[in-house]
Design an enzyme around this catalytic site. Sequence first.
Site, PDB file in Angstrom:
ATOM      1  N   ASP A  12       0.807  -1.226   0.000  1.00 52.98           N
ATOM      2  CA  ASP A  12       0.000   0.000   0.000  1.00 52.98           C
ATOM      3  C   ASP A  12       0.837   1.273   0.000  1.00 52.98           C
ATOM      4  O   ASP A  12       0.432   2.303   0.549  1.00 52.98           O
ATOM      5  CB  ASP A  12      -0.971   0.013   1.197  1.00 52.98           C
ATOM      6  CG  ASP A  12      -1.878  -1.192   1.203  1.00 52.98           C
ATOM      7  OD1 ASP A  12      -2.232  -1.651   0.101  1.00 52.98           O
ATOM      8  OD2 ASP A  12      -2.227  -1.669   2.297  1.00 52.98           O
ATOM      9  N   LYS A  15       1.808   2.137  -5.063  1.00 56.68           N
ATOM     10  CA  LYS A  15       2.352   1.569  -6.308  1.00 56.68           C
ATOM     11  C   LYS A  15       1.404   1.813  -7.487  1.00 56.68           C
ATOM     12  O   LYS A  15       1.841   2.114  -8.588  1.00 56.68           O
ATOM     13  CB  LYS A  15       2.580   0.050  -6.152  1.00 56.68           C
ATOM     14  CG  LYS A  15       3.575  -0.296  -5.044  1.00 56.68           C
ATOM     15  CD  LYS A  15       3.700  -1.787  -4.840  1.00 56.68           C
ATOM     16  CE  LYS A  15       2.462  -2.466  -4.306  1.00 56.68           C
ATOM     17  NZ  LYS A  15       2.096  -2.107  -2.922  1.00 56.68           N
ATOM     18  N   GLY A  39      -4.561  -4.324  -3.781  1.00 58.24           N
ATOM     19  CA  GLY A  39      -5.532  -3.259  -4.056  1.00 58.24           C
ATOM     20  C   GLY A  39      -4.728  -2.046  -4.477  1.00 58.24           C
ATOM     21  O   GLY A  39      -4.093  -1.419  -3.648  1.00 58.24           O
ATOM     22  N   HIS A  40      -4.707  -1.783  -5.778  1.00 58.47           N
ATOM     23  CA  HIS A  40      -3.884  -0.687  -6.306  1.00 58.47           C
ATOM     24  C   HIS A  40      -4.804   0.446  -6.767  1.00 58.47           C
ATOM     25  O   HIS A  40      -5.612   0.263  -7.670  1.00 58.47           O
ATOM     26  CB  HIS A  40      -3.009  -1.185  -7.458  1.00 58.47           C
ATOM     27  CG  HIS A  40      -1.980  -2.188  -7.011  1.00 58.47           C
ATOM     28  ND1 HIS A  40      -1.065  -2.750  -7.851  1.00 58.47           N
ATOM     29  CD2 HIS A  40      -1.707  -2.706  -5.779  1.00 58.47           C
ATOM     30  CE1 HIS A  40      -0.279  -3.575  -7.167  1.00 58.47           C
ATOM     31  NE2 HIS A  40      -0.669  -3.572  -5.909  1.00 58.47           N
ATOM     32  N   GLN A 225       1.915  -6.085  -3.180  1.00 58.98           N
ATOM     33  CA  GLN A 225       2.376  -6.203  -1.777  1.00 58.98           C
ATOM     34  C   GLN A 225       3.680  -5.405  -1.593  1.00 58.98           C
ATOM     35  O   GLN A 225       3.859  -4.408  -2.258  1.00 58.98           O
ATOM     36  CB  GLN A 225       2.533  -7.670  -1.368  1.00 58.98           C
ATOM     37  CG  GLN A 225       1.215  -8.426  -1.210  1.00 58.98           C
ATOM     38  CD  GLN A 225       0.608  -8.920  -2.498  1.00 58.98           C
ATOM     39  OE1 GLN A 225       1.264  -9.578  -3.273  1.00 58.98           O
ATOM     40  NE2 GLN A 225      -0.647  -8.618  -2.741  1.00 58.98           N
TER      41      GLN A 225
HETATM   42  P1  GDP Z   1      -0.744   0.290  -3.517  1.00 55.81           P
HETATM   43  O1  GDP Z   1      -1.326  -0.979  -3.009  1.00 55.81           O
HETATM   44  O2  GDP Z   1       0.721   0.384  -3.263  1.00 55.81           O
HETATM   45  O3  GDP Z   1      -1.084   0.582  -4.952  1.00 55.81           O
HETATM   46  O4  GDP Z   1      -1.397   1.450  -2.656  1.00 55.81           O
HETATM   47  P2  GDP Z   1      -2.970   1.615  -2.300  1.00 55.81           P
HETATM   48  O5  GDP Z   1      -3.689   2.045  -3.517  1.00 55.81           O
HETATM   49  O6  GDP Z   1      -3.466   0.413  -1.594  1.00 55.81           O
HETATM   50  O7  GDP Z   1      -2.897   2.746  -1.207  1.00 55.81           O
HETATM   51  C1  GDP Z   1      -2.354   3.988  -1.477  1.00 55.81           C
HETATM   52  C2  GDP Z   1      -3.423   5.051  -1.187  1.00 55.81           C
HETATM   53  O8  GDP Z   1      -2.803   6.321  -1.116  1.00 55.81           O
HETATM   54  C3  GDP Z   1      -4.473   5.173  -2.270  1.00 55.81           C
HETATM   55  O9  GDP Z   1      -5.677   5.581  -1.682  1.00 55.81           O
HETATM   56  C4  GDP Z   1      -3.922   6.295  -3.172  1.00 55.81           C
HETATM   57  O10 GDP Z   1      -4.943   6.989  -3.875  1.00 55.81           O
HETATM   58  C5  GDP Z   1      -3.288   7.176  -2.134  1.00 55.81           C
HETATM   59  N1  GDP Z   1      -2.117   7.933  -2.587  1.00 55.81           N
HETATM   60  C6  GDP Z   1      -1.114   7.560  -3.433  1.00 55.81           C
HETATM   61  N2  GDP Z   1      -0.169   8.517  -3.496  1.00 55.81           N
HETATM   62  C7  GDP Z   1      -0.589   9.522  -2.701  1.00 55.81           C
HETATM   63  C8  GDP Z   1      -0.034  10.777  -2.323  1.00 55.81           C
HETATM   64  O11 GDP Z   1       1.061  11.165  -2.715  1.00 55.81           O
HETATM   65  N3  GDP Z   1      -0.754  11.534  -1.440  1.00 55.81           N
HETATM   66  C9  GDP Z   1      -1.951  11.135  -0.933  1.00 55.81           C
HETATM   67  N4  GDP Z   1      -2.574  11.927  -0.082  1.00 55.81           N
HETATM   68  N5  GDP Z   1      -2.509   9.957  -1.268  1.00 55.81           N
HETATM   69  C10 GDP Z   1      -1.818   9.156  -2.127  1.00 55.81           C
HETATM   70  P1  IMO Z   2      -0.940  -4.200  -2.208  1.00 52.13           P
HETATM   71  O1  IMO Z   2      -0.495  -4.781  -3.539  1.00 52.13           O
HETATM   72  C1  IMO Z   2      -1.012  -4.585   2.108  1.00 52.13           C
HETATM   73  C2  IMO Z   2      -1.187  -8.644   3.728  1.00 52.13           C
HETATM   74  C3  IMO Z   2      -2.454  -9.063   4.468  1.00 52.13           C
HETATM   75  C4  IMO Z   2      -1.853 -10.013   5.479  1.00 52.13           C
HETATM   76  C5  IMO Z   2      -0.758 -10.710   4.690  1.00 52.13           C
HETATM   77  C6  IMO Z   2      -1.173 -12.053   4.100  1.00 52.13           C
HETATM   78  O2  IMO Z   2      -2.215  -3.468  -2.282  1.00 52.13           O
HETATM   79  O3  IMO Z   2       0.178  -3.448  -1.589  1.00 52.13           O
HETATM   80  P2  IMO Z   2      -2.706 -12.719   2.030  1.00 52.13           P
HETATM   81  O4  IMO Z   2      -4.141 -12.431   1.747  1.00 52.13           O
HETATM   82  O5  IMO Z   2      -1.756 -12.197   1.004  1.00 52.13           O
HETATM   83  O6  IMO Z   2      -2.439 -14.167   2.342  1.00 52.13           O
HETATM   84  O7  IMO Z   2      -2.408 -11.933   3.420  1.00 52.13           O
HETATM   85  O8  IMO Z   2      -0.408  -9.829   3.634  1.00 52.13           O
HETATM   86  N1  IMO Z   2      -1.393  -8.134   2.359  1.00 52.13           N
HETATM   87  C7  IMO Z   2      -1.292  -6.847   2.008  1.00 52.13           C
HETATM   88  N2  IMO Z   2      -1.076  -5.753   2.767  1.00 52.13           N
HETATM   89  N3  IMO Z   2      -1.125  -4.470   0.771  1.00 52.13           N
HETATM   90  C8  IMO Z   2      -1.314  -5.555  -0.003  1.00 52.13           C
HETATM   91  O9  IMO Z   2      -1.272  -5.502  -1.342  1.00 52.13           O
HETATM   92  C9  IMO Z   2      -1.448  -6.816   0.612  1.00 52.13           C
HETATM   93  N4  IMO Z   2      -1.662  -8.069   0.175  1.00 52.13           N
HETATM   94  C10 IMO Z   2      -1.613  -8.866   1.241  1.00 52.13           C
HETATM   95  O10 IMO Z   2      -3.084  -7.960   5.049  1.00 52.13           O
HETATM   96  O11 IMO Z   2      -1.237  -9.286   6.509  1.00 52.13           O
HETATM   97 MG    MG Z   3      -2.925  -1.619  -1.818  1.00 54.86          MG
END
Ligand code: GDP
Ligand code: IMO
Ligand code: MG
Length: 431
Positions: A12, A15, A39-40, A225
């Site tokens: 998270d 990415k 979840g991207h 991840q």
């Molecule tokens: P990922 O799994 O690495 O793709 O990240 P996620 O999408 O799960 O979580 C990142 C969250 O931060 C999302 O809600 C993005 O919209 C948000 N986000 C990404 N870059 C920025 C930033 O520079 N500032 C803020 N405020 N939010 C951001």
């Molecule tokens: P992105 O790509 C954050 C975590 C789960 C749990 C552990 C194992 O959005 O960064 P799983 O379902 O993979 O067997 O769970 O890994 N986890 C993540 N945490 N971002 C993710 O993906 C994750 N995918 C799995 O919360 O701790």
């Molecule tokens: Mg994510």
Amino acid sequence: MVFIVVGTQWGDEGKGKIIDLLTDRADMIVRYQGGNNAGHTVVVDGEEIILHLIPSGILHSEKHCVIGSGVVINPEALQSEIEFLEKKGISVDGRFYISQNAHIITPYHIQLDVIKEEFLGKESIGTTKRGVGLAYTDKMARIGIRVVDLLEDKDELREKLSHSLFEKNCLLKNAYGQEEGFDPGRIEKDLLAYTDLIDKYVADTSVIINQAIDAGKTVLFEGAQGTLLDIDYGTYPYVTSSNPIAGGACVGAGVGPTKIDSVLGVTKAYTTRVGNGPFPTEMCQYHSEEVRIKGREYGATTGRPRRCGWLDIVAVRYAVRLNGLKALIITKLDVLNDLDKILVCTGYQYKGELITEFPQSQKILKECKPVYEELPGWQEEISHLKAYAQLPSKAKAYLERIKELLQIEIAIVSVGTERNQSIILDERLLP
Ligand code: GDP
Ligand code: IMO
Ligand code: MG
């Protein structure tokens, strides 16, 4: 040019946003591990789109997207994601491919993930309950079902399912006290409902990716991840069941290491973690709440509140080493705008000793106390800024300190969710 983009923390990191941004400069985007546990998030003109399985580059209509053999695919989730995109007017046809070797997440993997987590209670991993770990378990035990199995001999598929389900049904009955087991016939029917979908997109993806590379195209590998969730190098057992680190890209995509030009690491300006497991720099409840609200730190897949912590240099230094990072991309710097002071963990204290390399022993890690350096907050809005020079001097000092502690360049600083809220520091480090 071939670039791998990985998360340097517990996932998270942002990415999705960064891959979407870099897709402008790419021809092909490849997922190489994980499944719909990811979840991207991509935000385009105020609209938030969360992708779980299909690469984040898909929103750009001309770009080709690939799911490599290292990914585990839930066909139902794949279908819903394709339909979700189609409703938004985004067609994947003719530019989306899935590997014939990728393993399938079946309904029994999901059910077992749920049952197992409930059974473990307080000791649970806190998985996303998407069946990801169970599908990888079967892959390694050589009893998995692959994409190609849905397209070939049906009798063989039935046999493979019976074989795979025999042990599971024993486990269900004897360990979890469940009388009713999984029915191979029923599962077969469920899976075969997706044959047409799979048939439409299946390909020898290693050939497709390598041909693109050999033709001089720009290929981006999108890590899911993060480094600390890596099955081999993460905070085991509180990890995911694949290799998100850069080394995993070659295996999961069928590309040789000599083809990779660079690896970029996405690092949140602080740290978050969903699920259980050690987290040395976890903030006190007050700060955690403040950052969670400002950073909207709720899981993009499960909606769970993310645990929040200060930036952990020891952990990111580990990620720099494991991934061979060429540069960092710092995200969510704007989330720290309001803080009067910002802590950075520069080392761990363990039994009176200073540790600066991430410990491999989970027992030691659990007992490590972070050593913090305090930096002044800038307490100014930065989300609208377009150039590094415009950043408040205290924000620049924070970034400079990160560079100094990690001995690595920063290529991009992200200051908001939108594509244009990205400050490019050094073009030479980017594709
Ligand atoms: P990922 O799994 O690495 O793709 O990240 P996620 O999408 O799960 O979580 C990142 C969250 O931060 C999302 O809600 C993005 O919209 C948000 N986000 C990404 N870059 C920025 C930033 O520079 N500032 C803020 N405020 N939010 C951001
Ligand atoms: P992105 O790509 C954050 C975590 C789960 C749990 C552990 C194992 O959005 O960064 P799983 O379902 O993979 O067997 O769970 O890994 N986890 C993540 N945490 N971002 C993710 O993906 C994750 N995918 C799995 O919360 O701790
Ligand atoms: Mg994510």
